[in-house]
Design a protein around this motif. Structure first.
Motif, PDB file in Angstrom:
ATOM      1  N   GLU A  93       0.827  -1.208   0.000  1.00 24.56           N
ATOM      2  CA  GLU A  93       0.000   0.000   0.000  1.00 24.56           C
ATOM      3  C   GLU A  93       0.866   1.265   0.000  1.00 24.56           C
ATOM      4  OE1 GLU A  93      -3.968   1.416   2.362  1.00 24.56           O
ATOM      5  OE2 GLU A  93      -2.346   0.528   3.562  1.00 24.56           O
ATOM      6  N   THR A  94       1.836   1.331   0.899  1.00 23.97           N
ATOM      7  CA  THR A  94       2.672   2.541   0.986  1.00 23.97           C
ATOM      8  C   THR A  94       3.579   2.686  -0.240  1.00 23.97           C
ATOM      9  OG1 THR A  94       4.316   1.387   2.344  1.00 23.97           O
ATOM     10  CG2 THR A  94       2.635   2.673   3.502  1.00 23.97           C
ATOM     11  N   SER A  95       4.046   1.573  -0.772  1.00 21.82           N
ATOM     12  CA  SER A  95       4.880   1.635  -1.985  1.00 21.82           C
ATOM     13  C   SER A  95       4.077   2.161  -3.161  1.00 21.82           C
ATOM     14  CB  SER A  95       5.444   0.249  -2.319  1.00 21.82           C
ATOM     15  OG  SER A  95       6.317  -0.187  -1.301  1.00 21.82           O
ATOM     16  N   LEU A  96       2.844   1.719  -3.292  1.00 19.85           N
ATOM     17  CA  LEU A  96       1.994   2.219  -4.366  1.00 19.85           C
ATOM     18  C   LEU A  96       1.698   3.708  -4.170  1.00 19.85           C
ATOM     19  CD1 LEU A  96      -0.539  -0.736  -4.869  1.00 19.85           C
ATOM     20  CD2 LEU A  96       1.310  -0.027  -6.420  1.00 19.85           C
ATOM     21  N   GLN A  97       1.438   4.097  -2.920  1.00 19.06           N
ATOM     22  CA  GLN A  97       1.161   5.515  -2.632  1.00 19.06           C
ATOM     23  C   GLN A  97       2.358   6.383  -3.008  1.00 19.06           C
ATOM     24  OE1 GLN A  97       0.037   5.483   1.509  1.00 19.06           O
ATOM     25  NE2 GLN A  97      -2.114   5.040   1.062  1.00 19.06           N
ATOM     26  N   LYS A  98       3.579   5.904  -2.715  1.00 22.45           N
ATOM     27  CA  LYS A  98       4.797   6.662  -3.068  1.00 22.45           C
ATOM     28  C   LYS A  98       4.910   6.846  -4.578  1.00 22.45           C
ATOM     29  CE  LYS A  98       7.499   5.266   0.960  1.00 22.45           C
ATOM     30  NZ  LYS A  98       8.598   4.405   1.442  1.00 22.45           N
ATOM     31  N   LYS A  99       4.362   5.894  -5.323  1.00 25.28           N
ATOM     32  CA  LYS A  99       4.365   5.985  -6.785  1.00 25.28           C
ATOM     33  C   LYS A  99       3.163   6.772  -7.303  1.00 25.28           C
ATOM     34  CE  LYS A  99       6.528   1.431  -7.482  1.00 25.28           C
ATOM     35  NZ  LYS A  99       6.346   0.115  -8.128  1.00 25.28           N
ATOM     36  N   GLY A 100       2.315   7.240  -6.384  1.00 24.08           N
ATOM     37  CA  GLY A 100       1.129   7.981  -6.769  1.00 24.08           C
ATOM     38  C   GLY A 100       0.041   7.090  -7.355  1.00 24.08           C
ATOM     39  N   LYS A 101       0.033   5.834  -6.934  1.00 24.77           N
ATOM     40  CA  LYS A 101      -0.916   4.871  -7.494  1.00 24.77           C
ATOM     41  C   LYS A 101      -1.841   4.322  -6.419  1.00 24.77           C
ATOM     42  CE  LYS A 101       0.836   2.078 -10.854  1.00 24.77           C
ATOM     43  NZ  LYS A 101       1.711   1.010 -11.387  1.00 24.77           N
ATOM     44  N   SER A 102      -3.001   3.892  -6.858  1.00 21.85           N
ATOM     45  CA  SER A 102      -3.923   3.182  -5.974  1.00 21.85           C
ATOM     46  C   SER A 102      -3.862   1.691  -6.336  1.00 21.85           C
ATOM     47  CB  SER A 102      -5.355   3.695  -6.177  1.00 21.85           C
ATOM     48  OG  SER A 102      -5.842   3.279  -7.445  1.00 21.85           O
ATOM     49  N   PHE A 103      -4.531   0.877  -5.553  1.00 22.44           N
ATOM     50  CA  PHE A 103      -4.596  -0.552  -5.859  1.00 22.44           C
ATOM     51  C   PHE A 103      -5.233  -0.774  -7.233  1.00 22.44           C
ATOM     52  CE2 PHE A 103      -4.189  -0.849  -1.236  1.00 22.44           C
ATOM     53  CZ  PHE A 103      -3.184  -1.800  -1.148  1.00 22.44           C
ATOM     54  N   HIS A 104      -6.257   0.011  -7.540  1.00 22.57           N
ATOM     55  CA  HIS A 104      -6.968  -0.147  -8.804  1.00 22.57           C
ATOM     56  C   HIS A 104      -6.120   0.280 -10.005  1.00 22.57           C
ATOM     57  CE1 HIS A 104     -10.540  -1.261  -6.648  1.00 22.57           C
ATOM     58  NE2 HIS A 104     -10.464  -0.155  -5.929  1.00 22.57           N
ATOM     59  N   GLN A 105      -5.097   1.074  -9.755  1.00 22.02           N
ATOM     60  CA  GLN A 105      -4.197   1.501 -10.830  1.00 22.02           C
ATOM     61  C   GLN A 105      -2.995   0.563 -10.956  1.00 22.02           C
ATOM     62  OE1 GLN A 105      -3.684   5.358  -9.049  1.00 22.02           O
ATOM     63  NE2 GLN A 105      -4.774   6.362 -10.749  1.00 22.02           N
ATOM     64  N   SER A 106      -2.950  -0.446 -10.135  1.00 25.02           N
ATOM     65  CA  SER A 106      -1.880  -1.428 -10.148  1.00 25.02           C
ATOM     66  C   SER A 106      -2.426  -2.739 -10.714  1.00 25.02           C
ATOM     67  CB  SER A 106      -1.345  -1.628  -8.714  1.00 25.02           C
ATOM     68  OG  SER A 106      -0.243  -2.506  -8.731  1.00 25.02           O
ATOM     69  N   ASN A 107      -1.598  -3.761 -10.665  1.00 27.14           N
ATOM     70  CA  ASN A 107      -2.048  -5.085 -11.096  1.00 27.14           C
ATOM     71  C   ASN A 107      -1.387  -6.130 -10.203  1.00 27.14           C
ATOM     72  OD1 ASN A 107       0.593  -5.776 -12.168  1.00 27.14           O
ATOM     73  ND2 ASN A 107       0.103  -4.452 -13.909  1.00 27.14           N
ATOM     74  N   LEU A 108      -1.822  -7.339 -10.348  1.00 28.38           N
ATOM     75  CA  LEU A 108      -1.332  -8.409  -9.473  1.00 28.38           C
ATOM     76  C   LEU A 108       0.172  -8.616  -9.630  1.00 28.38           C
ATOM     77  CD1 LEU A 108      -2.008 -10.518  -7.375  1.00 28.38           C
ATOM     78  CD2 LEU A 108      -2.602 -12.094  -9.235  1.00 28.38           C
ATOM     79  N   ILE A 109       0.698  -8.472 -10.822  1.00 28.30           N
ATOM     80  CA  ILE A 109       2.142  -8.666 -11.034  1.00 28.30           C
ATOM     81  C   ILE A 109       2.941  -7.646 -10.225  1.00 28.30           C
ATOM     82  CG2 ILE A 109       4.010  -8.553 -12.745  1.00 28.30           C
ATOM     83  CD1 ILE A 109       1.932  -9.681 -14.797  1.00 28.30           C
ATOM     84  N   GLU A 110       2.540  -6.377 -10.317  1.00 31.88           N
ATOM     85  CA  GLU A 110       3.239  -5.329  -9.563  1.00 31.88           C
ATOM     86  C   GLU A 110       3.095  -5.547  -8.060  1.00 31.88           C
ATOM     87  OE1 GLU A 110       3.587  -0.468  -9.462  1.00 31.88           O
ATOM     88  OE2 GLU A 110       1.656  -1.362 -10.015  1.00 31.88           O
ATOM     89  N   MET A 111       1.878  -5.861  -7.622  1.00 28.71           N
ATOM     90  CA  MET A 111       1.670  -6.067  -6.190  1.00 28.71           C
ATOM     91  C   MET A 111       2.446  -7.274  -5.681  1.00 28.71           C
ATOM     92  SD  MET A 111      -2.271  -4.968  -5.447  1.00 28.71           S
ATOM     93  CE  MET A 111      -3.079  -5.479  -6.955  1.00 28.71           C
TER      94      MET A 111
END
Length: 127
Positions: A93-111
């Motif tokens: 969650e915090t790593s995505l936030q640092k990238k300016g992304k939400s969970f919905h803007q990510s994908n399973l591979i990245e997560m």
């Protein structure tokens, strides 16, 4: 009583063990675990919701009995696993936030990559 089902199962298996209703060794418990897993897979293949629920309960019960056989408190180890999961998920969650992304803007591979990073970070800290 406000006792979790996990603790209740642990206490019950301890009691019946003292009465002689137990496997002679860990191998017997592990064979039972394999048997229950097979039954669970069968229920899944049949898509029979009632049987799936029943077999899942049987699997959980055998896992609790395995923990009792090993003298490991199932509540404690499950709690630690939940905490570990929460730490790793928080890292995602915090790593995505640092990238300016939400969970919905990510994908399973990245997560999943972030999950693996979280695991590696913990191992480095532990050493």
């Amino acid at each position: 009583k406000a006792v979790s089902s996990l603790s209740l199962a642990y206490q019950l298996t301890r009691k019946v063990s003292r009465l002689g209703f137990d496997w002679p060794d860990l191998d017997g418990v592990l064979k039972k675990l394999e048997e229950e897993m097979k039954e669970f897979r069968e229920a899944l293949s049949l898509r029979n919701r009632r049987r799936i629920r029943e077999e899942l309960g049987d699997l959980l019960f055998v896992l609790v009995n395995t923990s009792r056989f090993l003298r490991i408190d199932p509540e404690e180890v499950l709690r630690k696993t939940v905490e570990k999961f929460m730490r790793r998920f928080h890292y995602i969650e915090t790593s995505l936030q640092k990238k300016g992304k939400s969970f919905h803007q990510s994908n399973l591979i990245e997560m999943d990559q972030l999950w693996e990073e979280a695991k590696k970070r913990k191992k480095r800290v532990s050493k």
